[in-house]
Design an enzyme around this catalytic site. Sequence first.
Site, short mmCIF file in Angstrom:
data_model
loop_
_atom_site.label_atom_id
_atom_site.label_comp_id
_atom_site.label_asym_id
_atom_site.label_seq_id
_atom_site.Cartn_x
_atom_site.Cartn_y
_atom_site.Cartn_z
N HIS A 15 25.41 8.13 -20.38
CA HIS A 15 25.69 9.25 -21.28
C HIS A 15 26.77 8.83 -22.30
O HIS A 15 27.14 7.65 -22.35
CB HIS A 15 26.09 10.50 -20.49
N ALA A 16 27.27 9.75 -23.08
CA ALA A 16 28.13 9.44 -24.22
C ALA A 16 29.34 8.55 -23.90
O ALA A 16 29.57 7.56 -24.58
CB ALA A 16 28.59 10.72 -24.90
#
Length: 93
Positions: A15-16
């Site tokens: 994820h980010a």
Amino acid sequence: MYSKITKIRNISGLHARPAAEFVSCAKGFTSKVKLRSIADDEIANAKSIVMILALGLGAGSDVEIIADGTDEVSAVDTLASLIASGFGEELSV
């Protein structure tokens, strides 16, 4: 060219935050670095967070890190170790 296959181990996947950490690390090498999703054979520039996030790599995803250049072995081994570490998150596999 040098490559290595590894597995995304952290529960949240790439994820980010871990993607940003991965891209930041990749940018430290002069070699061209790519990340390939084994499941769907999609390849992304490992120095682009947008492209890495677009792969949608979740926990348990197998990926291949591919580098081509003067520091290719160091780039692949370092990035593989980063993925193996789980980015400091809880591990799933």
